[in-house]
Design an enzyme around this catalytic site. Structure first.
Site, PDB file in Angstrom:
ATOM      1  N   ARG A 101      -1.147   5.549   2.641  1.00  0.00           N
ATOM      2  CA  ARG A 101      -1.454   6.662   3.552  1.00  0.00           C
ATOM      3  C   ARG A 101      -2.284   7.714   2.824  1.00  0.00           C
ATOM      4  O   ARG A 101      -2.139   7.896   1.619  1.00  0.00           O
ATOM      5  CB  ARG A 101      -0.157   7.331   4.046  1.00  0.00           C
ATOM      6  CG  ARG A 101       0.543   6.583   5.157  1.00  0.00           C
ATOM      7  CD  ARG A 101       1.744   7.352   5.667  1.00  0.00           C
ATOM      8  NE  ARG A 101       2.742   7.499   4.642  1.00  0.00           N
ATOM      9  CZ  ARG A 101       2.931   8.563   3.904  1.00  0.00           C
ATOM     10  NH1 ARG A 101       2.196   9.658   4.081  1.00  0.00           N
ATOM     11  NH2 ARG A 101       3.866   8.590   2.977  1.00  0.00           N
ATOM     12  N   TYR A 183      -4.910   0.560   6.684  1.00  0.00           N
ATOM     13  CA  TYR A 183      -3.648   0.421   5.966  1.00  0.00           C
ATOM     14  C   TYR A 183      -2.473   1.082   6.668  1.00  0.00           C
ATOM     15  O   TYR A 183      -2.528   2.258   7.015  1.00  0.00           O
ATOM     16  CB  TYR A 183      -3.743   0.995   4.551  1.00  0.00           C
ATOM     17  CG  TYR A 183      -2.618   0.444   3.714  1.00  0.00           C
ATOM     18  CD1 TYR A 183      -2.768  -0.736   3.006  1.00  0.00           C
ATOM     19  CD2 TYR A 183      -1.360   1.033   3.721  1.00  0.00           C
ATOM     20  CE1 TYR A 183      -1.716  -1.304   2.313  1.00  0.00           C
ATOM     21  CE2 TYR A 183      -0.300   0.475   3.030  1.00  0.00           C
ATOM     22  CZ  TYR A 183      -0.488  -0.691   2.324  1.00  0.00           C
ATOM     23  OH  TYR A 183       0.565  -1.256   1.647  1.00  0.00           O
ATOM     24  N   LYS A 192       3.947   6.098  12.113  1.00  0.00           N
ATOM     25  CA  LYS A 192       4.009   7.496  11.681  1.00  0.00           C
ATOM     26  C   LYS A 192       3.317   8.420  12.686  1.00  0.00           C
ATOM     27  O   LYS A 192       3.783   9.527  12.956  1.00  0.00           O
ATOM     28  CB  LYS A 192       3.361   7.654  10.305  1.00  0.00           C
ATOM     29  CG  LYS A 192       3.931   6.739   9.252  1.00  0.00           C
ATOM     30  CD  LYS A 192       5.407   6.946   9.067  1.00  0.00           C
ATOM     31  CE  LYS A 192       5.926   6.051   7.946  1.00  0.00           C
ATOM     32  NZ  LYS A 192       7.311   6.356   7.611  1.00  0.00           N
ATOM     33  N   HIS A 212      12.287  10.836   9.993  1.00  0.00           N
ATOM     34  CA  HIS A 212      11.959   9.778   9.027  1.00  0.00           C
ATOM     35  C   HIS A 212      13.279   9.295   8.411  1.00  0.00           C
ATOM     36  O   HIS A 212      13.598   9.616   7.273  1.00  0.00           O
ATOM     37  CB  HIS A 212      11.028  10.373   7.963  1.00  0.00           C
ATOM     38  CG  HIS A 212      10.398   9.373   7.044  1.00  0.00           C
ATOM     39  ND1 HIS A 212       9.898   9.714   5.803  1.00  0.00           N
ATOM     40  CD2 HIS A 212      10.166   8.048   7.177  1.00  0.00           C
ATOM     41  CE1 HIS A 212       9.386   8.640   5.219  1.00  0.00           C
ATOM     42  NE2 HIS A 212       9.547   7.613   6.031  1.00  0.00           N
ATOM     43  N   SER A 234       9.149   8.701   1.377  1.00  0.00           N
ATOM     44  CA  SER A 234       8.531   7.382   1.337  1.00  0.00           C
ATOM     45  C   SER A 234       8.798   6.696  -0.003  1.00  0.00           C
ATOM     46  O   SER A 234       8.692   7.325  -1.061  1.00  0.00           O
ATOM     47  CB  SER A 234       7.027   7.519   1.551  1.00  0.00           C
ATOM     48  OG  SER A 234       6.806   8.118   2.807  1.00  0.00           O
ATOM     49  N   CYS A 236      11.577   5.691  -1.316  1.00  0.00           N
ATOM     50  CA  CYS A 236      12.734   6.229  -2.039  1.00  0.00           C
ATOM     51  C   CYS A 236      14.041   5.578  -1.625  1.00  0.00           C
ATOM     52  O   CYS A 236      15.115   6.111  -1.887  1.00  0.00           O
ATOM     53  CB  CYS A 236      12.810   7.740  -1.873  1.00  0.00           C
ATOM     54  SG  CYS A 236      11.506   8.586  -2.782  1.00  0.00           S
ATOM     55  N   ASP A 259      13.368   3.070   8.998  1.00  0.00           N
ATOM     56  CA  ASP A 259      12.326   4.081   8.710  1.00  0.00           C
ATOM     57  C   ASP A 259      12.314   5.268   9.678  1.00  0.00           C
ATOM     58  O   ASP A 259      11.984   6.367   9.268  1.00  0.00           O
ATOM     59  CB  ASP A 259      10.945   3.409   8.708  1.00  0.00           C
ATOM     60  CG  ASP A 259       9.873   4.234   8.009  1.00  0.00           C
ATOM     61  OD1 ASP A 259      10.130   4.698   6.875  1.00  0.00           O
ATOM     62  OD2 ASP A 259       8.796   4.440   8.586  1.00  0.00           O
ATOM     63  N   ARG A 353       3.339  -4.329   0.537  1.00  0.00           N
ATOM     64  CA  ARG A 353       4.416  -4.308   1.546  1.00  0.00           C
ATOM     65  C   ARG A 353       4.524  -5.623   2.289  1.00  0.00           C
ATOM     66  O   ARG A 353       3.611  -6.440   2.298  1.00  0.00           O
ATOM     67  CB  ARG A 353       4.156  -3.167   2.529  1.00  0.00           C
ATOM     68  CG  ARG A 353       4.302  -1.803   1.841  1.00  0.00           C
ATOM     69  CD  ARG A 353       4.392  -0.665   2.811  1.00  0.00           C
ATOM     70  NE  ARG A 353       4.593   0.581   2.080  1.00  0.00           N
ATOM     71  CZ  ARG A 353       5.615   1.412   2.278  1.00  0.00           C
ATOM     72  NH1 ARG A 353       6.523   1.142   3.196  1.00  0.00           N
ATOM     73  NH2 ARG A 353       5.728   2.524   1.577  1.00  0.00           N
TER      74      ARG A 353
HETATM   75  P1  GTP Z   1       9.039   3.844   3.058  1.00  0.00           P
HETATM   76  O1  GTP Z   1       8.917   2.521   3.742  1.00  0.00           O
HETATM   77  O2  GTP Z   1       7.830   4.182   2.230  1.00  0.00           O
HETATM   78  O3  GTP Z   1       9.388   4.971   3.961  1.00  0.00           O
HETATM   79  O4  GTP Z   1      10.150   3.684   1.906  1.00  0.00           O
HETATM   80  P2  GTP Z   1      11.732   3.438   1.825  1.00  0.00           P
HETATM   81  O5  GTP Z   1      12.426   4.760   1.753  1.00  0.00           O
HETATM   82  O6  GTP Z   1      12.188   2.480   2.863  1.00  0.00           O
HETATM   83  O7  GTP Z   1      11.865   2.793   0.361  1.00  0.00           O
HETATM   84  P3  GTP Z   1      12.412   1.368  -0.112  1.00  0.00           P
HETATM   85  O8  GTP Z   1      13.841   1.112   0.311  1.00  0.00           O
HETATM   86  O9  GTP Z   1      11.434   0.348   0.256  1.00  0.00           O
HETATM   87  O10 GTP Z   1      12.455   1.556  -1.703  1.00  0.00           O
HETATM   88  C1  GTP Z   1      11.327   1.787  -2.482  1.00  0.00           C
HETATM   89  C2  GTP Z   1      11.575   1.409  -3.920  1.00  0.00           C
HETATM   90  O11 GTP Z   1      12.780   2.008  -4.423  1.00  0.00           O
HETATM   91  C3  GTP Z   1      11.740  -0.104  -4.116  1.00  0.00           C
HETATM   92  O12 GTP Z   1      11.004  -0.475  -5.253  1.00  0.00           O
HETATM   93  C4  GTP Z   1      13.209  -0.274  -4.366  1.00  0.00           C
HETATM   94  O13 GTP Z   1      13.483  -1.405  -5.167  1.00  0.00           O
HETATM   95  C5  GTP Z   1      13.608   1.043  -5.026  1.00  0.00           C
HETATM   96  N1  GTP Z   1      15.036   1.381  -4.742  1.00  0.00           N
HETATM   97  C6  GTP Z   1      15.631   1.397  -3.526  1.00  0.00           C
HETATM   98  N2  GTP Z   1      16.953   1.702  -3.624  1.00  0.00           N
HETATM   99  C7  GTP Z   1      17.186   1.897  -4.940  1.00  0.00           C
HETATM  100  C8  GTP Z   1      18.375   2.234  -5.692  1.00  0.00           C
HETATM  101  O14 GTP Z   1      19.477   2.415  -5.171  1.00  0.00           O
HETATM  102  N3  GTP Z   1      18.218   2.368  -7.042  1.00  0.00           N
HETATM  103  C9  GTP Z   1      17.005   2.166  -7.659  1.00  0.00           C
HETATM  104  N4  GTP Z   1      16.952   2.316  -8.980  1.00  0.00           N
HETATM  105  N5  GTP Z   1      15.883   1.837  -6.991  1.00  0.00           N
HETATM  106  C10 GTP Z   1      15.971   1.702  -5.655  1.00  0.00           C
HETATM  107  C1  SPV Z   2       5.886   5.600   4.444  1.00  0.00           C
HETATM  108  O1  SPV Z   2       4.935   5.873   3.685  1.00  0.00           O
HETATM  109  O2  SPV Z   2       6.818   6.409   4.651  1.00  0.00           O
HETATM  110  C2  SPV Z   2       5.953   4.274   5.091  1.00  0.00           C
HETATM  111  C3  SPV Z   2       4.817   3.349   4.924  1.00  0.00           C
HETATM  112  O3  SPV Z   2       6.934   3.982   5.758  1.00  0.00           O
HETATM  113  S1  SPV Z   2       3.458   3.705   5.963  1.00  0.00           S
HETATM  114  O4  SPV Z   2       3.703   3.027   7.243  1.00  0.00           O
HETATM  115  O5  SPV Z   2       2.243   3.174   5.325  1.00  0.00           O
HETATM  116  O6  SPV Z   2       3.344   5.128   6.172  1.00  0.00           O
HETATM  117 MN    MN Z   3       8.462   5.640   5.813  1.00  0.00          MN
END
Ligand code: GTP
Ligand code: SPV
Ligand code: MN
Length: 570
Positions: A101, A183, A192, A212, A234, A236, A259, A353
Site C-alpha cells: 500500500r 497491489y 481497505k 481494522h 498491518s 502485526c 482483517d 501474500r
Molecule cells: P495485515 O494483513 O497486514 O493487516 O496483517 P495481520 O495483522 O493479519 O498480520 P499477520 O497475522 O499476517 O502477521 C504478520 C507477521 O507477524 C507474520 O510474519 C507472522 O508470522 C508474524 N506474527 C504473527 N503473530 C505472531 C506472534 O504471536 N509472535 C511473533 N513473533 N510473530 C507473529
Molecule cells: C494491510 O496492509 O493492513 C493489509 C494488506 O491487510 S492490504 O490489503 O494490501 O492493505
Molecule cells: Mn490489514
C-alpha cells in the site's frame, strides 16, 4: 441489444463493440446482462468507457467458467504462473515497484479539509493522520491520469504507474477512484477503500463501527464460547491470531474474520460483529505448519500467491515456511532470479501474500456468515513493542480503553512504504484507513460508550513482540497467545484475578498459565517502569498536540493527564 452497442459505440466512436458481444450466443447473453444492469451501474460503466477508452468491454457474471477463462488468459499473458504442486494455485510477480500500500498517495477528497484530517500542526511538520485533496485538485488529478489510460500500450506484464499512483476516496459520494497500482489494498477496492475508509464514514453517520479488526470465537474447556475482536496494525498478527491453534489443552478457536470487522449494537445492547470479506489476503513470510497450520491448509487450493518465491517442482517458498526443499529442487526468488538459502536478499518479498477463499480455512466459525453477526465480549488492541509494554493489560473502563486505542504504537512493517524498525503511531490500527477526521473518529468511539443500554465489551492491550537484550522475542507467541485469551475470558467471566498498575490491570502472577514454558518469566513479560512510561506519555502528548491539535477529544487528553499522574506516583 443493438441499441446498447450503438449507445456505447456512439459515446466512444473509436471503441469497437465489446469483445464479449462479438460472438453469437455470448453476444446475446451479454446483451441480456447489460439490459439487467440497473441504470446507475450502466451509467457508471458508460462514463468509465468514455474516459478510459478500453479496447473492449466485458460484463462479468462471476461464474466458475468465467474465472477459469480469466486465469488461462492471465497465464497466456505471463501475469500468472501455475503452481502444479497444488490444486488451482497461481503465482503473480508484480512490478518490483508495486509491492505494498502507498499511504503517501492515498487521499480523502472533501470540500473542507477539516472533514478529512485534523488541522495541520503549527510548526508545519507532516500531519500523519491521512491526506486531504480538494475537489478541484482531484478533478485535475483525474484529468492527468484517466483519459485514454486503457488505450496505452502495456509496458510490462504488470501494468502500474508508480509515479502517478493515486488512491482517492470521495466519502460524501461514497466513491473510490484508484489509479496506477495493482497491489492489494491499493486495488482490491472492496477491502481497505470501501470496507474501512468509506465504511468508517458510513458507520459514523449511522452509529456503528467499521474497524481494522479480526474476529474470533474462543471456547474454554468447559464449553463456554466467547467472541473477541482485535485491532493490530498491518502485518502485526491479526491473521495468525484469528486462525490460531491453541497451545492450551481443551481450548478451541474459530475464525470469523482476519482483517475487518463491522460492528453494530443489537436490540439487547450487545455489540455484534460481521466480517465483510469472503477471503483472506494474508502475509506469507513467517507462515508455517508450526506457526499457523490452518493458514497452510487454507492455501493448498484456489489460491493466488503474490511475490513469494517458488520451487522447481511447482511449489511456493518464503522465509519461515519451515519446509525442507526436496533434493534436486531449485528455488526462484520473487524477482524471478535463481535463489539459494543464505543469499543476502530474501527469497520472498517481506509483504508477499496469499489470497484464498475463507471457506477453505479448517476452523471457520459456524456463524462466520451469519448476517446478525457474533456478540463481542472483548476488544483487544496491540502492536509490535520491543520494550516497556506488558504482554497484556486491561483498560479500567471504556473511556480509558479509547485512550489505549488512540495511544497505539508499533514498529513499521513491509505492509506499506515505511522502512526500518521505526516505532510509528497507529491509533486503533486505523492510521492508514480513517475515512474522516481521526479526532472525530475518537469522539465517535467515546459516544458509542455513552450509548443508552449498551453492554460494552471490555477492552485490552496485548504485545506479543517484547525482545530481550539479545533481540530475541521473550514470548513464544502464535498458539501460546491462547494463554492470554484464557486470561481475557476469565476477566469477561468476572474473575477477580488482576492487579492494578498505573497503565492498566495486569494478570496476578498466578492468573496467567505459563506451565510448560521454560525460560519464560512473568517478570520479563510484565515490565512496568516509571522511566519508560514517563517517556511514553511525553511522546504521546507531543503526538496528540502535533497531529490531532484541537480536534483531540478532551476526554482523551484527560486520560493522558490521568496516566501521567499515576506514573508520577510509581
Ligand atoms: P495485515 O494483513 O497486514 O493487516 O496483517 P495481520 O495483522 O493479519 O498480520 P499477520 O497475522 O499476517 O502477521 C504478520 C507477521 O507477524 C507474520 O510474519 C507472522 O508470522 C508474524 N506474527 C504473527 N503473530 C505472531 C506472534 O504471536 N509472535 C511473533 N513473533 N510473530 C507473529
Ligand atoms: C494491510 O496492509 O493492513 C493489509 C494488506 O491487510 S492490504 O490489503 O494490501 O492493505
Ligand atoms: Mn490489514
Amino acid at each position: 441489444m443493438q441499441k446498447v452497442i450503438g449507445r456505447l459505440g456512439g459515446c466512444v466512436p473509436r471503441v469497437p463493440p465489446p469483445a464479449a458481444f462479438q460472438r453469437g450466443g455470448s453476444r446475446r447473453k451479454a446483451g441480456k446482462r447489460w439490459g439487467l444492469c440497473p441504470p446507475p451501474a450502466r451509467q457508471f460503466v458508460e462514463e468509465g468507457v468514455r474516459l478510459c477508452r478500453p479496447r473492449a468491454l466485458r460484463l462479468c457474471d462471476g461464474s466458475p467458467a468465467e474465472g477459469a477463462a480469466l486465469l488461462s488468459q492471465l497465464q497466456a499473458e505471463g501475469v500468472l504462473h501455475p503452481l502444479p504442486k497444488y490444486d488451482n494455485c497461481w503465482l503473480a510477480r508484480t512490478d518490483p515497484r508495486d509491492v505494498a500500500r502507498v499511504e503517501s498517495r492515498t487521499v480523502l477528497v472533501t470540500e473542507r479539509e477539516r472533514d478529512a484530517i485534523p488541522p495541520k500542526p503549527p510548526g508545519g511538520g507532516p500531519q500523519q493522520l491521512g491526506n486531504w485533496m480538494s475537489p478541484p485538485a482531484f478533478e485535475q488529478a483525474v484529468q492527468e491520469r484517466f483519459p485514454g489510460c486503457m488505450e496505452e500500450p502495456l509496458v510490462s506484464q504488470w501494468p502500474c504507474d508508480p509515479a502517478r499512483t493515486l488512491v482517492a476516496h470521495l466519502p460524501d459520494q461514497r466513491r473510490i477512484v484508484s489509479f496506477g497500482s495493482g497491489y492489494g489494498g491499493n486495488s482490491l477496492l472492496g477491502k481497505k477503500c470501501f470496507a474501512l475508509r468509506i465504511a468508517s464514514r458510513l458507520a459514523r453517520d449511522e452509529g456503528w463501527l467499521a474497524e481494522h479488526m479480526l474476529i474470533l470465537g474462543v471456547t474454554d474447556p468447559a464449553g463456554k464460547k466467547r467472541y473477541v475482536a482485535a485491532a493490530f496494525p498491518s502485518a502485526c498478527g491479526k491473521t495468525n491470531l484469528a486462525m490460531m491453534t491453541p497451545a492450551l489443552p481443551g481450548w478451541r478457536v474459530h475464525c470469523v474474520g482476519d482483517d475487518i470487522a463491522w460492528m453494530k449494537f443489537d436490540a439487547e445492547g450487545r455489540l455484534r460483529a460481521i466480517n465483510p470479506e469472503s477471503g483472506f489476503f494474508g502475509v506469507a513470510p513467517g507462515t508455517s505448519m508450526r506457526t499457523n497450520p490452518n493458514a497452510m491448509l487454507t492455501v493448498r487450493a484456489n489460491t493466488i500467491f503474490t511475490n513469494v518465491g517458488c520451487t522447481s517442482d511447482g511449489g511456493v517458498y518464503w522465509e519461515g515456511i519451515d519446509q525442507p526443499v526436496r533434493p534436486g529442487t531449485t528455488l526462484t526468488s520473487w524477482l524471478g532470479q535463481p535463489w539459494t538459502p543464505g543469499d543476502p536478499q530474501p527469497c520472498a518479498h517481506p509483504n508477499s501474500r496469499f489470497c484464498a477463499p475463507a471457506n477453505q480455512c479448517p476452523i471457520m466459525d459456524p456463524a462466520w456468515e451469519d448476517p446478525e453477526g457474533v456478540p463481542i465480549d472483548a476488544i483487544i488492541f496491540g502492536g509490535r513493542r520491543p520494550e516497556g509494554v506488558p504482554l497484556v493489560y486491561e483498560a479500567f473502563n471504556w473511556r480509558h480503553g479509547v485512550f489505549v486505542g488512540s495511544a497505539m504504537r508499533s514498529e513499521a512493517t513491509a505492509a506499506a512504504e515505511h522502512t526500518g524498525r521505526r516505532l510509528m503511531h497507529d491509533p486503533f490500527a486505523m492510521r492508514p484507513f480513517f475515512g474522516y477526521n481521526a479526532g472525530q473518529y475518537l469522539a465517535h468511539w467515546l459516544a458509542v460508550g455513552e450509548r443508552e443500554g449498551a453492554r460494552l465489551p471490555r477492552i485490552f492491550h496485548v504485545n506479543w513482540f517484547l525482545r530481550d537484550g539479545a533481540g530475541r522475542f521473550v514470548w513464544p507467541g502464535f498458539g501460546h497467545n491462547a494463554r492470554v485469551l484464557a486470561w481475557i475470558c476469565s476477566r469477561v467471566a468476572g474473575e477477580d484475578n488482576a492487579k492494578t498498575t498505573p497503565v492498566g490491570l495486569v494478570p496476578r502472577e498466578d492468573a496467567l498459565d505459563l506451565d510448560g514454558l521454560p525460560g519464560v518469566s512473568y517478570a520479563d513479560l510484565f515490565p512496568v517502569s516509571r522511566p519508560f512510561w514517563e517517556k511514553e506519555a511525553r511522546e504521546l502528548r507531543r503526538y496528540y498536540e502535533e497531529n490531532f491539535g484541537e480536534d483531540l477529544p478532551k476526554e482523551v487528553m484527560g486520560e493522558l493527564s490521568a496516566l501521567e499522574e499515576r506514573v508520577k506516583k510509581m
